[in-house]
Design an enzyme around this catalytic site. Structure first.
Site, mmCIF file in Angstrom:
data_model
loop_
_atom_site.group_PDB
_atom_site.id
_atom_site.type_symbol
_atom_site.label_atom_id
_atom_site.label_comp_id
_atom_site.label_asym_id
_atom_site.label_seq_id
_atom_site.Cartn_x
_atom_site.Cartn_y
_atom_site.Cartn_z
ATOM 1 N N ASP A 8 -56.785 15.832 7.382
ATOM 2 C CA ASP A 8 -55.599 15.018 7.135
ATOM 3 C C ASP A 8 -54.405 15.964 6.984
ATOM 4 O O ASP A 8 -54.571 17.127 6.621
ATOM 5 C CB ASP A 8 -55.817 14.199 5.857
ATOM 6 C CG ASP A 8 -54.543 13.518 5.413
ATOM 7 O OD1 ASP A 8 -53.979 12.748 6.218
ATOM 8 O OD2 ASP A 8 -54.096 13.756 4.273
ATOM 9 N N ASP A 10 -50.716 15.040 5.598
ATOM 10 C CA ASP A 10 -49.834 14.881 4.439
ATOM 11 C C ASP A 10 -50.625 14.797 3.133
ATOM 12 O O ASP A 10 -51.509 13.963 2.982
ATOM 13 C CB ASP A 10 -48.973 13.628 4.605
ATOM 14 C CG ASP A 10 -48.114 13.693 5.863
ATOM 15 O OD1 ASP A 10 -47.433 14.717 6.042
ATOM 16 O OD2 ASP A 10 -48.156 12.752 6.664
ATOM 17 N N TYR A 19 -43.008 9.781 5.248
ATOM 18 C CA TYR A 19 -42.301 9.553 6.519
ATOM 19 C C TYR A 19 -41.398 10.709 6.930
ATOM 20 O O TYR A 19 -40.399 10.517 7.595
ATOM 21 C CB TYR A 19 -41.496 8.242 6.465
ATOM 22 C CG TYR A 19 -42.345 7.050 6.117
ATOM 23 C CD1 TYR A 19 -43.314 6.597 7.011
ATOM 24 C CD2 TYR A 19 -42.201 6.391 4.906
ATOM 25 C CE1 TYR A 19 -44.121 5.510 6.701
ATOM 26 C CE2 TYR A 19 -42.998 5.305 4.574
ATOM 27 C CZ TYR A 19 -43.952 4.869 5.480
ATOM 28 O OH TYR A 19 -44.741 3.796 5.168
ATOM 29 N N CYS A 89 -52.245 8.296 14.563
ATOM 30 C CA CYS A 89 -52.180 6.849 14.807
ATOM 31 C C CYS A 89 -50.737 6.410 14.592
ATOM 32 O O CYS A 89 -50.206 6.559 13.503
ATOM 33 C CB CYS A 89 -53.106 6.113 13.850
ATOM 34 S SG CYS A 89 -52.712 4.342 13.765
ATOM 35 N N LYS A 104 -56.728 5.375 9.990
ATOM 36 C CA LYS A 104 -57.701 5.587 8.918
ATOM 37 C C LYS A 104 -57.505 4.496 7.860
ATOM 38 O O LYS A 104 -56.356 4.174 7.586
ATOM 39 C CB LYS A 104 -57.503 6.980 8.287
ATOM 40 C CG LYS A 104 -57.794 8.137 9.219
ATOM 41 C CD LYS A 104 -57.469 9.492 8.574
ATOM 42 C CE LYS A 104 -55.980 9.726 8.451
ATOM 43 N NZ LYS A 104 -55.616 11.053 7.900
ATOM 44 N N ASP A 129 -56.971 13.904 1.346
ATOM 45 C CA ASP A 129 -56.584 13.755 -0.065
ATOM 46 C C ASP A 129 -56.751 12.330 -0.584
ATOM 47 O O ASP A 129 -56.546 12.095 -1.777
ATOM 48 C CB ASP A 129 -55.131 14.222 -0.287
ATOM 49 C CG ASP A 129 -54.116 13.322 0.399
ATOM 50 O OD1 ASP A 129 -54.360 12.926 1.561
ATOM 51 O OD2 ASP A 129 -53.089 12.998 -0.228
HETATM 52 MG MG LIG Z 1 -52.907 12.311 3.086
HETATM 53 ZN ZN LIG Z 2 -53.750 3.179 15.382
#
Ligand SMILES: [Mg+2]
Ligand SMILES: [Zn+2]
Length: 188
Positions: A8, A10, A19, A89, A104, A129
């Site tokens: 992952d 962030d 964002y 995504c 996810k 996380d």
């Molecule tokens: Mg994350």
């Molecule tokens: Zn997607």
């Protein structure tokens, strides 16, 4: 067939600024470099899998997001770490959004990466996380590590749900190498 660490972005590799696509605000956690370098040397492909609903929400474009990803690649490269792939995504999670198969906790990005980069999911790890990262990894048949830096995620009730239960929980990346290296000796 290759083995991989699905990562992952962030809150796992970089500090979570919601964002954000400004490269100046892409700040890696300093504890990621040594473990990633070592595991890469041990044959793990490094693949980022990231939810980026900011695109569906029109907060930023795919081109702007690519600039932030380039910055991440550059910072890792400086530390001798090469990302083998970045999957994201772009879809949203609102009721009005079309349901996708990649956001996810769904495992779509992991399946896509596995098919394109010849990854053996059973020999691979999902590292994130939050419990949605864990769920994506479990659904794809990977082993999972929750990097729970703030020690909050592990307190959530749904962690009791087998779908969301990580194989290991660590506070930071330092515990990670040991877990993965020991597991490897155990299984192989
Ligand atoms: Mg994350
Ligand atoms: Zn997607």
């Amino acid at each position: 067939m290759e083995k991989a660490l699905f990562l992952d972005k962030d809150g796992t590799l970089i500090k979570d600024v919601p964002y954000n696509v400004d490269p100046k605000r892409v700040v890696c956690y300093p504890d990621i470099f040594k473990p990633l370098r070592m595991l890469q040397k041990n044959g793990y492909k490094l693949i980022v899998v990231s939810n980026q609903s900011g695109i569906a929400r029109r907060y930023f474009t795919a081109e702007e997001l690519e600039i932030a990803f380039s910055e991440l690649r550059k910072q890792l490269m400086t530390e001798g770490i090469h990302l083998n792939g970045i999957y994201y995504c772009p879809h949203g999670d609102r009721a009005s959004d079309m349901q996708c198969i990649c956001r996810k906790p769904l495992p779509g990005m992991l399946y896509q990466a596995a098919a394109e980069l010849h990854i053996d999911l059973k020999k691979s790890w999902m590292i994130g996380d939050i419990l949605n990262d864990v769920a994506a990894g479990r659904a794809a048949g990977c082993k999972t590590i929750l990097v729970d830096r703030s020690q909050q995620e592990r307190k959530k009730d749904r962690m009791e749900d087998p779908k969301f239960m990580p194989d290991f929980i660590t506070d930071n990346f330092y515990g990670l190498t040991q877990v993965i290296t020991l597991e490897k000796e155990y299984y192989e």
